[in-house]
Design a protein around this motif. Structure first.
Motif, PDB file in Angstrom:
ATOM      1  N   ILE A 172       9.755   0.192 -10.965  1.00 43.68           N
ATOM      2  CA  ILE A 172       9.828  -0.933 -11.898  1.00 43.68           C
ATOM      3  C   ILE A 172      10.903  -1.942 -11.529  1.00 43.68           C
ATOM      4  O   ILE A 172      10.934  -3.045 -12.081  1.00 43.68           O
ATOM      5  CB  ILE A 172      10.007  -0.471 -13.356  1.00 43.68           C
ATOM      6  N   PHE A 173      11.783  -1.591 -10.600  1.00 45.68           N
ATOM      7  CA  PHE A 173      12.811  -2.547 -10.177  1.00 45.68           C
ATOM      8  C   PHE A 173      12.375  -3.345  -8.953  1.00 45.68           C
ATOM      9  O   PHE A 173      12.998  -4.343  -8.613  1.00 45.68           O
ATOM     10  CB  PHE A 173      14.141  -1.833  -9.927  1.00 45.68           C
ATOM     11  N   ASP A 174      11.308  -2.919  -8.301  1.00 44.75           N
ATOM     12  CA  ASP A 174      10.767  -3.662  -7.156  1.00 44.75           C
ATOM     13  C   ASP A 174       9.646  -4.617  -7.564  1.00 44.75           C
ATOM     14  O   ASP A 174       9.325  -5.540  -6.816  1.00 44.75           O
ATOM     15  CB  ASP A 174      10.208  -2.700  -6.094  1.00 44.75           C
ATOM     16  N   TYR A 175       9.033  -4.369  -8.712  1.00 46.93           N
ATOM     17  CA  TYR A 175       7.867  -5.156  -9.114  1.00 46.93           C
ATOM     18  C   TYR A 175       8.000  -5.660 -10.546  1.00 46.93           C
ATOM     19  O   TYR A 175       8.504  -4.953 -11.406  1.00 46.93           O
ATOM     20  CB  TYR A 175       6.587  -4.303  -9.009  1.00 46.93           C
ATOM     21  N   ASP A 176       7.521  -6.873 -10.766  1.00 39.87           N
ATOM     22  CA  ASP A 176       7.438  -7.443 -12.107  1.00 39.87           C
ATOM     23  C   ASP A 176       5.994  -7.333 -12.583  1.00 39.87           C
ATOM     24  O   ASP A 176       5.261  -8.324 -12.626  1.00 39.87           O
ATOM     25  CB  ASP A 176       7.878  -8.920 -12.103  1.00 39.87           C
ATOM     26  N   PRO A 207       0.800  -1.231   0.000  1.00 35.77           N
ATOM     27  CA  PRO A 207       0.000   0.000   0.000  1.00 35.77           C
ATOM     28  C   PRO A 207       0.831   1.278   0.000  1.00 35.77           C
ATOM     29  O   PRO A 207       0.486   2.238  -0.674  1.00 35.77           O
ATOM     30  CB  PRO A 207      -0.821  -0.102   1.295  1.00 35.77           C
ATOM     31  N   ASP A 208       1.952   1.298   0.729  1.00 35.21           N
ATOM     32  CA  ASP A 208       2.757   2.511   0.782  1.00 35.21           C
ATOM     33  C   ASP A 208       3.674   2.668  -0.426  1.00 35.21           C
ATOM     34  O   ASP A 208       4.373   3.662  -0.558  1.00 35.21           O
ATOM     35  CB  ASP A 208       3.579   2.568   2.075  1.00 35.21           C
ATOM     36  N   GLU A 209       3.661   1.679  -1.330  1.00 38.04           N
ATOM     37  CA  GLU A 209       4.473   1.757  -2.543  1.00 38.04           C
ATOM     38  C   GLU A 209       3.618   1.896  -3.789  1.00 38.04           C
ATOM     39  O   GLU A 209       4.116   1.797  -4.903  1.00 38.04           O
ATOM     40  CB  GLU A 209       5.372   0.510  -2.650  1.00 38.04           C
ATOM     41  N   ASP A 210       2.332   2.131  -3.617  1.00 40.89           N
ATOM     42  CA  ASP A 210       1.427   2.312  -4.748  1.00 40.89           C
ATOM     43  C   ASP A 210       1.256   3.807  -4.990  1.00 40.89           C
ATOM     44  O   ASP A 210       1.071   4.579  -4.055  1.00 40.89           O
ATOM     45  CB  ASP A 210       0.073   1.665  -4.449  1.00 40.89           C
ATOM     46  N   GLY A 211       1.381   4.213  -6.228  1.00 39.50           N
ATOM     47  CA  GLY A 211       1.231   5.627  -6.557  1.00 39.50           C
ATOM     48  C   GLY A 211       2.483   6.437  -6.278  1.00 39.50           C
ATOM     49  O   GLY A 211       2.415   7.654  -6.145  1.00 39.50           O
ATOM     50  N   VAL A 212       3.631   5.774  -6.218  1.00 34.00           N
ATOM     51  CA  VAL A 212       4.874   6.490  -5.929  1.00 34.00           C
ATOM     52  C   VAL A 212       5.432   7.139  -7.188  1.00 34.00           C
ATOM     53  O   VAL A 212       5.090   6.763  -8.307  1.00 34.00           O
ATOM     54  CB  VAL A 212       5.938   5.553  -5.295  1.00 34.00           C
ATOM     55  N   THR A 213       6.274   8.112  -6.984  1.00 28.35           N
ATOM     56  CA  THR A 213       6.937   8.797  -8.087  1.00 28.35           C
ATOM     57  C   THR A 213       8.432   8.789  -7.821  1.00 28.35           C
ATOM     58  O   THR A 213       8.869   8.578  -6.693  1.00 28.35           O
ATOM     59  CB  THR A 213       6.453  10.257  -8.220  1.00 28.35           C
ATOM     60  N   GLY A 214       9.191   8.996  -8.834  1.00 28.44           N
ATOM     61  CA  GLY A 214      10.640   9.037  -8.679  1.00 28.44           C
ATOM     62  C   GLY A 214      11.329   8.549  -9.939  1.00 28.44           C
ATOM     63  O   GLY A 214      10.677   8.204 -10.922  1.00 28.44           O
ATOM     64  N   ASP A 215      12.642   8.502  -9.885  1.00 29.45           N
ATOM     65  CA  ASP A 215      13.435   8.169 -11.057  1.00 29.45           C
ATOM     66  C   ASP A 215      13.112   6.799 -11.644  1.00 29.45           C
ATOM     67  O   ASP A 215      13.117   6.621 -12.842  1.00 29.45           O
ATOM     68  CB  ASP A 215      14.929   8.225 -10.721  1.00 29.45           C
ATOM     69  N   ASN A 216      12.864   5.807 -10.818  1.00 30.26           N
ATOM     70  CA  ASN A 216      12.633   4.448 -11.294  1.00 30.26           C
ATOM     71  C   ASN A 216      11.161   4.069 -11.311  1.00 30.26           C
ATOM     72  O   ASN A 216      10.831   2.885 -11.357  1.00 30.26           O
ATOM     73  CB  ASN A 216      13.410   3.450 -10.425  1.00 30.26           C
ATOM     74  N   CYS A 217      10.275   5.059 -11.262  1.00 28.32           N
ATOM     75  CA  CYS A 217       8.842   4.787 -11.156  1.00 28.32           C
ATOM     76  C   CYS A 217       8.120   5.123 -12.456  1.00 28.32           C
ATOM     77  O   CYS A 217       8.325   6.183 -13.043  1.00 28.32           O
ATOM     78  CB  CYS A 217       8.237   5.596 -10.019  1.00 28.32           C
ATOM     79  N   ILE A 218       7.275   4.181 -12.880  1.00 25.94           N
ATOM     80  CA  ILE A 218       6.418   4.383 -14.044  1.00 25.94           C
ATOM     81  C   ILE A 218       5.031   3.906 -13.644  1.00 25.94           C
ATOM     82  O   ILE A 218       4.876   2.814 -13.092  1.00 25.94           O
ATOM     83  CB  ILE A 218       6.924   3.595 -15.271  1.00 25.94           C
TER      84      ILE A 218
END
Length: 173
Positions: free
Chosen positions: A114-118, A98-109
């Motif tokens: 995208i490196f934490d989730y497949d 839940p705390d990683e949903d809707g995040v923004t940042g360099d590696n977030c799309i």
């Protein structure tokens, strides 16, 4: 005084509303976080409970003895005495924390790292049930315009990850 609902019960209600009405999950999580005054984070017992439920066991010793758990986590280098390992299992086999949903940042799309989730469908912004090969190719081309190493906003690590996702979606990975 009434007890505050647990994060897992809030998450369950969000999932119910998404399934029942098709609401945007990220927006509901943001609203719940706003109401709570902080990001929704699963506690260690809540993480464990979710993992136990997924692997159909009732305790850590039973989890360790589970053949399906052993096979699923082979090579993951886990330490079940650390919360980060439980998060890693949750990310891999249950869903977005839940705390990683809707995040923004360099590696977030599209709201996830995208490196934490497949989750290629989510990264490409597509519905796995309705997307065509042409939709996949179009989404890939759009993301490539941003992340290709030859672009000013390019990032070779992200671009390589997008290529892996693209091949997996087209069944060529």
């Amino acid at each position: 005084m009434p007890r505050a609902p647990s994060v897992s019960s809030i998450q369950a209600e969000i999932d119910r509303l998404v399934n029942l009405h098709g609401y945007d999950k990220a927006i509901l999580i943001q609203f719940a976080s706003f109401v709570k005054g902080k990001k929704l984070q699963l506690t260690l017992p809540e993480l464990k409970k979710a993992v136990y439920r997924h692997f159909q066991v009732s305790s850590t010793p039973k989890l360790k003895a589970s053949g399906s758990f052993q096979m699923a986590t082979d090579g993951m280098n886990l330490s079940l005495s650390q919360k980060e390992s439980w998060k890693k299992i949750y990310r891999r086999w249950i869903g977005v924390l839940p705390d990683e949903d809707g995040v923004t940042g360099d590696n977030c799309i599209n709201g996830i790292n995208i490196f934490d989730y497949d989750l290629p469908w989510r990264v490409f912004g597509l519905d796995r049930h309705t997307a065509t090969d042409n939709d996949i190719k179009a989404a890939y081309r759009e993301l490539s315009k941003t992340y290709h190493p030859d672009q000013p906003t390019g990032n070779p690590d992200i671009f390589n990850r997008l290529n892996v996702f693209y091949r997996s979606l087209l069944g060529k990975g």
